[in-house]
Design a protein around this motif. Sequence first.
Motif, short mmCIF file in Angstrom:
data_model
loop_
_atom_site.label_atom_id
_atom_site.label_comp_id
_atom_site.label_asym_id
_atom_site.label_seq_id
_atom_site.Cartn_x
_atom_site.Cartn_y
_atom_site.Cartn_z
N VAL A 1 0.83 -1.21 0.00
CA VAL A 1 0.00 0.00 0.00
C VAL A 1 0.87 1.26 0.00
CG1 VAL A 1 -1.78 1.25 1.28
CG2 VAL A 1 -1.95 -1.21 1.05
N ILE A 2 1.96 1.27 0.77
CA ILE A 2 2.82 2.47 0.79
C ILE A 2 3.49 2.67 -0.57
CG2 ILE A 2 5.00 1.49 1.63
CD1 ILE A 2 5.29 3.95 3.43
N GLU A 3 3.88 1.58 -1.21
CA GLU A 3 4.49 1.70 -2.54
C GLU A 3 3.47 2.25 -3.55
OE1 GLU A 3 7.69 1.30 -3.12
OE2 GLU A 3 8.34 0.19 -1.36
N ALA A 4 2.22 1.82 -3.45
CA ALA A 4 1.17 2.33 -4.33
C ALA A 4 0.90 3.81 -4.06
CB ALA A 4 -0.11 1.52 -4.16
N GLY A 5 0.87 4.20 -2.78
CA GLY A 5 0.67 5.61 -2.43
C GLY A 5 1.82 6.48 -2.90
N PHE A 6 3.03 5.97 -2.78
CA PHE A 6 4.20 6.69 -3.26
C PHE A 6 4.13 6.85 -4.78
CE2 PHE A 6 8.50 6.64 -5.04
CZ PHE A 6 9.05 7.75 -4.41
N THR A 7 3.77 5.79 -5.46
CA THR A 7 3.65 5.84 -6.92
C THR A 7 2.61 6.87 -7.35
OG1 THR A 7 4.34 3.53 -7.09
CG2 THR A 7 3.15 4.47 -8.99
N ALA A 8 1.48 6.91 -6.64
CA ALA A 8 0.42 7.86 -6.99
C ALA A 8 0.92 9.30 -6.93
CB ALA A 8 -0.78 7.67 -6.06
N ILE A 9 1.63 9.66 -5.88
CA ILE A 9 2.09 11.04 -5.77
C ILE A 9 3.25 11.30 -6.73
CG2 ILE A 9 3.69 10.69 -3.82
CD1 ILE A 9 1.41 13.73 -4.45
N TYR A 10 4.10 10.33 -6.93
CA TYR A 10 5.24 10.51 -7.84
C TYR A 10 4.75 10.75 -9.27
CZ TYR A 10 9.97 10.12 -9.61
OH TYR A 10 11.17 10.39 -10.20
N VAL A 11 3.81 9.93 -9.73
CA VAL A 11 3.27 10.08 -11.08
C VAL A 11 2.52 11.40 -11.21
CG1 VAL A 11 1.60 9.11 -12.73
CG2 VAL A 11 3.22 7.60 -11.55
#
Length: 173
Positions: free
Chosen positions: A54-64
């Motif tokens: 979940v943290i990796e997905a949240g990080f990806t969301a903000i990075y993209v």
Amino acid sequence: MPASLFLYHPILMVGTMIFITEGIALLQAPTLPASAHKQRKTWHGYFQAIGLIVIEAGFTAIYVTKDRNNKPHFSTIHGQLGVMCVMWFTAQAIFGSILAYFPRLVGNISQKKQYWNWHRQGGYVLLGLMWITSQTGVRSTSMLALQRDPILINFHWLALGLVSLGLLLPSTL
């Protein structure tokens, strides 16, 4: 706020906080029979694995989102602490998995106990850092603009206090 990829970031990070906090709280009972402790360690691993995804997905969301909008990455204290938490949590998960599933890689029993202690202490520090990072997130310019009542932000401090009490005062559940 209009629907966007950015909205996944805070939602996923709240999920992360729930999973990692609960995963650590599972191991706080002062004394447990060996079988119950082993079962809790297994559940700890499940909660942390879900939290990592979940943290990796949240990080990806903000990075993209920042990439798409040509905004700088890690330009705030929240962003800097956040990327540090993601990297530390990833390393912590790898280290814990090695200790749990490949213990021979770390040496003898006394070395393994020492490494478990480092893993445990590192997890507590990381959890505190993640809660501080979430504090900086709810106080970001974009999040403050969404607040209808600024006093509500103080409930985040209440949550942090209750989590701290729960970790400092072991339960017998």
